[in-house]
Write a protein that holds these residues in place. Structure first.
Motif, PDB file in Angstrom:
ATOM      1  N   UNK A  90       0.839  -1.202   0.000  1.00 50.01           N
ATOM      2  CA  UNK A  90       0.000   0.000   0.000  1.00 50.01           C
ATOM      3  C   UNK A  90       0.874   1.253   0.000  1.00 50.01           C
ATOM      4  N   UNK A  91       0.291   2.374  -0.430  1.00 48.29           N
ATOM      5  CA  UNK A  91       0.973   3.658  -0.440  1.00 48.29           C
ATOM      6  C   UNK A  91       0.185   4.659   0.412  1.00 48.29           C
ATOM      7  N   UNK A  92       0.905   5.425   1.225  1.00 44.49           N
ATOM      8  CA  UNK A  92       0.259   6.482   1.999  1.00 44.49           C
ATOM      9  C   UNK A  92      -0.102   7.641   1.085  1.00 44.49           C
ATOM     10  N   UNK A  93      -1.284   8.190   1.288  1.00 54.64           N
ATOM     11  CA  UNK A  93      -1.780   9.295   0.468  1.00 54.64           C
ATOM     12  C   UNK A  93      -1.746  10.604   1.259  1.00 54.64           C
ATOM     13  N   UNK A  94      -2.430  10.627   2.385  1.00 58.13           N
ATOM     14  CA  UNK A  94      -2.507  11.818   3.230  1.00 58.13           C
ATOM     15  C   UNK A  94      -2.517  11.402   4.693  1.00 58.13           C
ATOM     16  N   UNK A  95      -2.253  12.385   5.531  1.00 52.29           N
ATOM     17  CA  UNK A  95      -2.383  12.200   6.975  1.00 52.29           C
ATOM     18  C   UNK A  95      -3.195  13.371   7.529  1.00 52.29           C
ATOM     19  N   UNK A  96      -3.853  13.207   8.669  1.00 50.63           N
ATOM     20  CA  UNK A  96      -4.632  14.313   9.229  1.00 50.63           C
ATOM     21  C   UNK A  96      -3.729  15.426   9.733  1.00 50.63           C
ATOM     22  N   UNK A  97      -4.159  16.658   9.554  1.00 51.72           N
ATOM     23  CA  UNK A  97      -3.393  17.814  10.011  1.00 51.72           C
ATOM     24  C   UNK A  97      -3.427  17.901  11.536  1.00 51.72           C
ATOM     25  N   UNK A  98      -2.269  18.147  12.130  1.00 49.49           N
ATOM     26  CA  UNK A  98      -2.160  18.435  13.573  1.00 49.49           C
ATOM     27  C   UNK A  98      -2.844  17.371  14.425  1.00 49.49           C
ATOM     28  N   UNK A  99      -2.604  16.108  14.095  1.00 47.69           N
ATOM     29  CA  UNK A  99      -3.264  15.034  14.849  1.00 47.69           C
ATOM     30  C   UNK A  99      -2.305  13.852  14.995  1.00 47.69           C
ATOM     31  N   UNK A 100      -1.299  14.032  15.845  1.00 44.67           N
ATOM     32  CA  UNK A 100      -0.371  12.931  16.093  1.00 44.67           C
ATOM     33  C   UNK A 100      -0.997  11.929  17.055  1.00 44.67           C
ATOM     34  N   UNK A 101      -0.492  10.708  17.019  1.00 43.37           N
ATOM     35  CA  UNK A 101      -1.009   9.638  17.873  1.00 43.37           C
ATOM     36  C   UNK A 101      -0.167   9.548  19.144  1.00 43.37           C
ATOM     37  N   UNK A 102      -0.719  10.007  20.238  1.00 43.75           N
ATOM     38  CA  UNK A 102      -0.030   9.924  21.520  1.00 43.75           C
ATOM     39  C   UNK A 102      -0.731   8.912  22.424  1.00 43.75           C
ATOM     40  N   UNK A 103       0.007   8.419  23.382  1.00 46.79           N
ATOM     41  CA  UNK A 103      -0.508   7.403  24.305  1.00 46.79           C
ATOM     42  C   UNK A 103      -0.691   7.992  25.698  1.00 46.79           C
ATOM     43  N   UNK A 104      -1.800   7.624  26.332  1.00 44.86           N
ATOM     44  CA  UNK A 104      -2.107   8.058  27.699  1.00 44.86           C
ATOM     45  C   UNK A 104      -2.187   6.826  28.598  1.00 44.86           C
ATOM     46  N   UNK A 105      -1.586   6.922  29.767  1.00 47.70           N
ATOM     47  CA  UNK A 105      -1.785   5.911  30.812  1.00 47.70           C
ATOM     48  C   UNK A 105      -2.655   6.550  31.889  1.00 47.70           C
ATOM     49  N   UNK A 106      -3.780   5.916  32.177  1.00 48.71           N
ATOM     50  CA  UNK A 106      -4.728   6.463  33.148  1.00 48.71           C
ATOM     51  C   UNK A 106      -5.065   5.425  34.202  1.00 48.71           C
ATOM     52  N   UNK A 107      -5.663   5.895  35.275  1.00 46.72           N
ATOM     53  CA  UNK A 107      -6.088   5.021  36.369  1.00 46.72           C
ATOM     54  C   UNK A 107      -7.400   5.566  36.938  1.00 46.72           C
ATOM     55  N   UNK A 108      -7.943   4.885  37.931  1.00 45.63           N
ATOM     56  CA  UNK A 108      -9.160   5.353  38.597  1.00 45.63           C
ATOM     57  C   UNK A 108      -8.866   6.664  39.314  1.00 45.63           C
ATOM     58  N   UNK A 109      -9.828   7.562  39.319  1.00 47.36           N
ATOM     59  CA  UNK A 109      -9.616   8.886  39.912  1.00 47.36           C
ATOM     60  C   UNK A 109      -9.246   8.799  41.389  1.00 47.36           C
ATOM     61  N   UNK A 110      -9.729   7.768  42.092  1.00 44.51           N
ATOM     62  CA  UNK A 110      -9.444   7.631  43.523  1.00 44.51           C
ATOM     63  C   UNK A 110      -8.292   6.678  43.818  1.00 44.51           C
ATOM     64  N   UNK A 111      -7.601   6.244  42.789  1.00 45.34           N
ATOM     65  CA  UNK A 111      -6.486   5.322  43.000  1.00 45.34           C
ATOM     66  C   UNK A 111      -5.364   6.012  43.763  1.00 45.34           C
ATOM     67  N   UNK A 112      -4.555   5.216  44.444  1.00 48.57           N
ATOM     68  CA  UNK A 112      -3.446   5.755  45.234  1.00 48.57           C
ATOM     69  C   UNK A 112      -2.292   6.220  44.347  1.00 48.57           C
ATOM     70  N   UNK A 113      -2.358   5.893  43.046  1.00 46.57           N
ATOM     71  CA  UNK A 113      -1.272   6.246  42.133  1.00 46.57           C
ATOM     72  C   UNK A 113      -1.473   7.655  41.581  1.00 46.57           C
TER      73      UNK A 113
END
Length: 248
Positions: free
Chosen positions: A73-96
């Motif tokens: 396959x060949x890449x055609x376009x990518x979305x403007x200003x939309x990089x793929x970042x990763x988030x690590x989350x937990x429960x709001x009341x967690x001790x972490x």
């Protein structure tokens, strides 16, 4: 001849209608039928892609690597200003309150999105955590990842940042972010099969100009995109090499 389009399953359910609107818009630009198929599962989609069922794929970075290196396959376009970042989350009341607070044998939950998961594991390294001293459960969607955290069925979860941000405010209020990546060079892309390579200039022309057309702007808004920009072969290779480095 009908074309078949599929989209990486990591977009928000709120934008399902947007992709169908885009599909209709795309048919008008090409003056030919286009069938859009959506999936709940990354694995099920990858099987069908590898079996050659699709001509157009809006792919996450990992699948873009597979599409280019294995299927031509060949890449055609990518979305403007939309990089793929990763988030690590937990429960709001967690001790972490940061990743260093997580302990060995922590229960992790994620989708089967390999680049997000690999980046997530890299971000856990300051806590001396890896695959040998954590328990990872894999679910189909980011909504389920959130539910596992909210129900205290996991200690931390990996999200694509856009997917996390697209969760309802009610859901996000029940979680907190421990860390987010800042890579910027990893992003989704729209790719075409080798059979459509001759049409790439045409695709690029009407997709890049989409943001300058009132109807196109409405379609982009429904997809939560600002617009498209051309993705060169050099940019594609750089991203794939980066993904390969992260996953190896």
């Amino acid at each position: 001849m009908k074309l078949n389009l599929t989209v990486s399953p990591d977009f928000s359910p709120d934008h399902i209608s947007g992709w169908f609107i885009f599909n209709t818009w795309l048919q008008r630009q090409l003056d030919r039928p286009v069938h859009l198929e959506l999936y709940d599962s990354f694995e099920a989609q990858r099987i069908d892609i590898q079996e050659g069922k699709y001509d157009l794929v809006y792919a996450n970075p990992f699948d873009a690597s597979m599409l280019v290196r294995e299927l031509g396959f060949k890449a055609v376009v990518r979305p403007i200003s939309k990089s793929d970042e990763t988030v690590i989350a937990t429960h709001v009341d967690a001790q972490y309150n940061c990743v260093e607070d997580l302990q060995p044998n922590s229960r992790l939950v994620a989708t089967s999105d390999p680049d997000v998961n690999r980046i997530g594991m890299i971000m856990l390294e300051p806590a001396d955590l890896d695959g040998s001293n954590t328990e990872l459960s894999t679910v189909d969607t980011y909504v389920i990842v959130a539910k596992r955290l909210i129900n205290n069925q996991a200690d931390a979860g990996f999200f694509l940042k856009d997917a996390y941000d697209d969760l309802s405010e009610l859901i996000r209020k029940q979680m907190k972010v421990l860390v987010a990546s800042e890579i910027s060079d990893v992003h989704h892309a729209l790719l075409v099969s080798p059979e459509l390579e001759a049409l790439i200039p045409q695709f690029q022309e009407f997709l890049v100009s989409m943001q300058n057309d009132p109807k196109g702007q409405g379609v982009l808004l429904s997809m939560d995109l600002d617009g498209w920009e051309i993705m060169t072969e050099e940019q594609t290779e750089f991203m794939i090499d980066l993904i390969d480095t992260l996953i190896d």
